[in-house]
Enzyme design. Structure first.
Site, PDB file in Angstrom:
ATOM      1  N   GLU A 316       0.847  -1.234   0.002  1.00 58.56           N
ATOM      2  CA  GLU A 316      -0.062   0.096  -0.116  1.00 58.56           C
ATOM      3  C   GLU A 316       0.920   1.190  -0.079  1.00 58.56           C
ATOM      4  OE1 GLU A 316      -3.567  -1.798   2.700  1.00 58.56           O
ATOM      5  OE2 GLU A 316      -1.723  -0.987   3.548  1.00 58.56           O
ATOM      6  N   CYS A 412     -10.646  -0.199   7.605  1.00 58.43           N
ATOM      7  CA  CYS A 412     -10.088   1.021   7.930  1.00 58.43           C
ATOM      8  C   CYS A 412     -10.851   2.044   6.981  1.00 58.43           C
ATOM      9  CB  CYS A 412      -8.661   1.330   7.942  1.00 58.43           C
ATOM     10  SG  CYS A 412      -7.967   0.832   6.346  1.00 58.43           S
TER      11      CYS A 412
END
Length: 649
Positions: A316, A412
């Site tokens: 990421e 998230c």
């Protein structure tokens, strides 16, 4: 150093905007209740959360084992923060009562010394602070602090604030430069910006000083995480995550010496946001310059046209300058939110509208693409090109989902979207004592005090579909004041009429500033922002000989629903005028763009031929483009932002 503006709070701003009000209403009426049910494991067919149950177990109200990721607590915190902001938009006694009940459980889960983390309380009671690299204790603490500050500001209730203050006191006692304390810093940055927020509401300077300590220590001396790994008995939480790269957590060098945006994109931008806060609070010019350096590298060499960052599906993270793949990128929704947070702080501190150009791009594109128009499914990853059948498990595109998901094992993004959209009002204005800055042309009513005089500001318009706005400034008496209007980078022929008379405009760092006596004023703003073809820097290899279409802050895309399959075979001539129409029925009403192009013909090809020596034949096509933020809301199909350009040599 320029002075940072006094904050215009979410509570002061009442959004009444055709584009954004429906989105905020959906957050309040659909998304928040849906996510509450998910967090309570009450939605069938959705990945189990167990987040609230973890708190019940830690509080002794339930029995069972911890379930979920080590940072599972943060989902509840971000949801509570979203609830806080929603209560300022639409008071709801029943929702507030349910939030109070959850806060009561959180209080019961807090340990006598103030410690608050369900993973370590339930699963690893002897593991506190032993794995800063992976443990996320400080990260979840940060989100809990942010939630409590927002809840206090929304409701005036201090209980949640007292809970997190007790926890923050423990963190202050545990970490620092003094002998006997841990000389370490968070593996996932977040608490740094949260401690600044806690300081600003409590005025306890130790919180601000600890945030500065975490930032100053990072990347200095022997790397804390690598040393931590060497300790006898050290346990890995993520054992598959081997050969730890300190750059991943921005711990490869001191923050003031970092020049390029590196590592995990969310961690990076949370840290940059805290750096900007601390640069202001301590009037640290060196830290402010570091923020500028990192912003410039990220925005001008490592950011997508949609305002997203983090191009790698592996870890990421950022990769290298101009590496911006469209069909395998990550562009996590949380990273876009963090980028907007960082940009807002920089614009606020430096009074430079170029930061808000990027913030606006992020909010109108990737933030909104992250949530479906029904409010019940989400994108974690935001690609700029999708061929659904290629998004296969155990391939380089397995992280790309052609349809939004109801929830995630690592969830998230959904509550992060919730708290951001519910708090959109914080981005519209900056304020100093007798100065107000208009950053976003979102219709609203806001009450502020300028030079000690109460004023009501009313902004009306239909942006981004139309570029004409009226701003009324209505004071209880006349006073000296200044109002500044952002001139978007894409705006042409920007004009302002004050009480019907055209103003002589002088631009200062992207703002038109109008000073003098203010009482009852009407400002009429207009500019042109026609849809245009945009090219990427030639260094962006994947976009060479390609073109995108942009109108104002909105990036447009082609979808299979309108244009058929094999969109990568489409070519467009950029010499044409782009036609724009408004469709009341499509995607709840939006401006639709129309262009003509060519498409590589498939005539003469069959399944038995993969390669052939033949000339390419082109067919005429008419293409329909819709805003990128709305893609994927009709049917599962292909999507494309960057189209091949048709050249006539």
């Amino acid at each position: 150093m320029p002075k940072i503006a006094d904050e215009v709070t979410v509570k002061q701003v009442h959004i009444k905007d055709d584009f954004w009000s429906e989105i905020q209403n959906r957050i309040i009426n659909v998304v928040i209740p849906f996510q509450e049910h998910v967090l309570n494991d009450e939605v069938e067919g959705v990945a189990k959360s167990h987040a609230i149950e973890n708190f019940r177990i830690a509080a002794g109200l339930s029995t069972g084992e911890f379930y979920g990721m080590v940072f599972q607590d943060s989902d509840v915190a971000k949801w509570l923060e979203g609830v806080a902001y929603s209560l300022t938009v639409k008071p709801d006694a029943a929702l507030e009562k349910r939030a109070d009940d959850i806060i009561d459980i959180i209080e019961k889960a807090q340990q006598p010394d103030g410690y608050l983390n369900t993973y370590f309380t339930i699963k690893e009671p002897d593991g506190r602070w032993s794995n800063l690299m992976e443990g996320h204790e400080l990260y979840t603490a940060g989100h809990m602090i942010e939630a409590a500050v927002a809840y206090y500001e929304a409701t005036g209730k201090r209980r949640f604030l007292e809970i997190v203050s007790k926890f923050a006191d423990l963190v202050c006692q545990t970490f620092g430069s003094e002998e006997g304390k841990i000389h370490g810093y968070p593996g996932h940055q977040e608490i740094e910006l949260a401690l600044v927020k806690l300081y600003r509401v409590t005025r306890e300077k130790k919180y601000l000083d600890l945030a500065k300590y975490f930032i100053d220590l990072r990347g200095t001396g022997k790397n804390y995480f690598l040393e931590e790994e060497k300790r006898p008995g050290h346990k890995r939480i993520f054992p598959d995550f081997v050969n730890y790269d300190t750059m991943y957590a921005q711990a490869h060098k001191p923050v003031r010496k970092q020049r390029t945006a590196e590592g995990h994109a969310v961690r990076a931008n949370y840290m940059y946001s805290a750096m900007a806060d601390l640069a202001y609070e301590y009037q640290d010019k060196e830290l402010q310059q570091a923020c500028r350096n990192l912003w410039d590298n990220m925005v001008h060499k490592r950011m997508y046209i949609t305002g997203s960052v983090g191009s790698s599906g592996f870890l990421e993270r950022f990769t290298t300058d101009y590496d911006l793949p469209n069909d395998s990128n990550y562009s996590e929704t949380c990273a876009t939110i963090a980028l907007a947070m960082f940009g807002k702080r920089m614009a606020d501190m430096e009074k430079d509208a170029s930061y808000m150009d990027v913030v606006e791009r992020a909010l109108y594109n990737t933030l909104l693409s992250g949530i479906a128009m029904d409010g019940k499914s989400f994108f974690y990853v935001n690609p700029l090109e999708v061929w659904p059948v290629s998004c296969m498990p155990r391939t380089s595109r397995e992280h790309v989902k052609p349809v939004r998901q109801k929830w995630f094992g690592v969830a998230c993004c959904p509550p992060n979207i919730t708290r951001t959209l519910a708090s959109l009002g914080q981005y519209i204005y900056f304020q100093e004592e007798n100065e107000i800055y208009v950053n976003l042309y979102v219709a609203n009513e806001t009450e502020v005090t300028l030079n000690g005089v109460p004023f009501k500001i009313t902004l009306k318009g239909n942006f981004p579909w139309e570029n004409k706005m009226t701003v009324s400034v209505d004071g209880v008496q006349e006073t000296e004041a200044m109002i500044a209007f952002r001139v978007p980078a894409y705006a042409e022929n920007f004009k302002i009429l004050r009480n019907g008379k055209e103003e002589n405009l002088t631009e200062d760092h992207g703002y038109i500033k109008i000073s003098g006596k203010m009482y009852k004023e009407t400002f009429e703003i207009s500019f042109d922002a026609e849809p245009v073809f945009v090219h990427a820097n030639p260094q962006v290899r994947v976009d060479s000989a390609k073109v995108a279409v942009v109108k104002g802050p909105l990036v447009y895309c082609v979808e299979e629903a309108d244009n058929g399959e094999n969109l990568s075979s489409v070519m467009v001539n950029t010499d044409q005028k782009i036609e724009e129409t408004y469709d009341d029925e499509l995607l709840e009403g939006c401006s639709v763009l129309h262009i003509t192009g060519k498409k590589i013909s498939e005539k003469g090809w069959n399944e038995g031929i993969l390669y052939q020596n033949r000339k390419v034949e082109l067919e005429d096509v008419k293409l329909t483009l819709v805003p990128y933020c709305y893609w994927g809301n009709r049917e599962n199909g292909e999507m494309l932002v960057w189209m091949k350009e048709l050249f006539y040599m």
